[in-house]
Scaffold this active site. Structure first.
Site, mmCIF file in Angstrom:
data_model
loop_
_atom_site.group_PDB
_atom_site.id
_atom_site.type_symbol
_atom_site.label_atom_id
_atom_site.label_comp_id
_atom_site.label_asym_id
_atom_site.label_seq_id
_atom_site.Cartn_x
_atom_site.Cartn_y
_atom_site.Cartn_z
ATOM 1 N N HIS A 91 -6.723 -5.561 3.194
ATOM 2 C CA HIS A 91 -5.522 -4.983 3.797
ATOM 3 C C HIS A 91 -4.894 -6.013 4.722
ATOM 4 O O HIS A 91 -5.603 -6.640 5.519
ATOM 5 C CB HIS A 91 -5.882 -3.757 4.646
ATOM 6 C CG HIS A 91 -6.487 -2.630 3.880
ATOM 7 N ND1 HIS A 91 -5.742 -1.595 3.369
ATOM 8 C CD2 HIS A 91 -7.767 -2.374 3.523
ATOM 9 C CE1 HIS A 91 -6.547 -0.746 2.750
ATOM 10 N NE2 HIS A 91 -7.778 -1.183 2.822
ATOM 11 N N HIS A 131 -10.456 -5.555 -2.280
ATOM 12 C CA HIS A 131 -9.100 -5.763 -1.763
ATOM 13 C C HIS A 131 -9.135 -6.005 -0.271
ATOM 14 O O HIS A 131 -10.058 -5.586 0.419
ATOM 15 C CB HIS A 131 -8.193 -4.562 -2.077
ATOM 16 C CG HIS A 131 -8.728 -3.265 -1.587
ATOM 17 N ND1 HIS A 131 -9.691 -2.550 -2.259
ATOM 18 C CD2 HIS A 131 -8.433 -2.539 -0.470
ATOM 19 C CE1 HIS A 131 -9.967 -1.444 -1.597
ATOM 20 N NE2 HIS A 131 -9.229 -1.407 -0.499
ATOM 21 N N GLN A 185 -14.131 2.880 2.178
ATOM 22 C CA GLN A 185 -13.558 2.242 0.970
ATOM 23 C C GLN A 185 -13.239 3.354 -0.024
ATOM 24 O O GLN A 185 -14.123 4.070 -0.475
ATOM 25 C CB GLN A 185 -14.554 1.245 0.346
ATOM 26 C CG GLN A 185 -13.976 0.551 -0.894
ATOM 27 C CD GLN A 185 -14.957 -0.430 -1.551
ATOM 28 O OE1 GLN A 185 -16.140 -0.461 -1.231
ATOM 29 N NE2 GLN A 185 -14.442 -1.213 -2.488
ATOM 30 N N ASP A 190 0.859 -1.190 0.000
ATOM 31 C CA ASP A 190 0.000 0.000 0.000
ATOM 32 C C ASP A 190 0.894 1.239 0.000
ATOM 33 O O ASP A 190 1.834 1.328 0.795
ATOM 34 C CB ASP A 190 -0.885 -0.034 1.260
ATOM 35 C CG ASP A 190 -2.042 0.942 1.196
ATOM 36 O OD1 ASP A 190 -1.790 2.145 0.963
ATOM 37 O OD2 ASP A 190 -3.189 0.514 1.383
ATOM 38 N N ILE A 191 0.634 2.182 -0.911
ATOM 39 C CA ILE A 191 1.483 3.388 -0.967
ATOM 40 C C ILE A 191 1.031 4.472 0.015
ATOM 41 O O ILE A 191 1.675 5.511 0.132
ATOM 42 C CB ILE A 191 1.598 3.995 -2.390
ATOM 43 C CG1 ILE A 191 0.229 4.310 -2.974
ATOM 44 C CG2 ILE A 191 2.416 3.086 -3.300
ATOM 45 C CD1 ILE A 191 0.307 5.200 -4.221
#
Ligand code: DGP
Length: 143
Positions: free
Chosen positions: A104, A102, A96, A33-34
């Site tokens: 996490h 997705h 979201q 995750d960025i």
């Protein structure tokens, strides 16, 4: 395969935009995750574009869960966090922000008081790349 040309995660699957990739198989892709909530924060997505838990087919949510388990094991082996959360958000009220299913994989530190709405602050890309390399090499050595 079902895709959405405006979806950022579909663009990552299509390699139109880069990611720090950790793992992929036929149905799933995992990458860093960025906007990490914590160090080592990873994502697991279905390669196909499904918006949320209400529409994703059973076999794909199963595949995402199996990959999330694999990533969690690698994080555990490599970083020995105090804990790991698997978090999956559906809809605006659940924060979201990317409308592509997705999960996490979130390493935790005791006392970090991480909230479910952790916000989207830019991460340190060098640090994220470094962590990605460590996780990917752990995945390779542990299968
Ligand atoms: P959520 O808010 O639960 O929909 O999570 C989406 C996450 O995706 C969020 O933590 C930030 C991350 N993210 C958004 N855009 C990108 C991107 O272009 N690359 C990567 N690696 N992560 C992204």
């Amino acid at each position: 395969m079902k895709t959405d040309e405006d979806c950022i995660f579909c663009k990552i699957v299509a390699e139109e935009i880069p990611c720090f990739k950790l793992y992929e198989d036929e149905d799933t892709l995992s990458f860093m995750d960025i906007n990490p909530a914590n160090e080592g924060h990873a994502l697991v997505i279905s390669k196909e574009h499904w918006r949320n838990v209400h529409v994703i087919p059973d076999e794909l949510i199963s595949a995402v869960s199996v990959t999330a388990k694999k990533i969690a094991s690698a994080l555990e082996t490599r970083f020995s966090p105090d804990g790991i959360n698997l978090v999956q958000c559906n809809g605006e009220g659940a924060a979201q922000s990317v409308q592509h299913f997705h999960m996490h994989v979130l390493p935790r530190k005791s006392g970090d008081e991480l909230k479910l709405n952790w916000g989207l602050a830019a991460g340190d890309m060098d640090r994220i790349q470094e962590q990605a390399a460590k996780i990917a090499s752990t995945l390779q050595s542990t299968g």
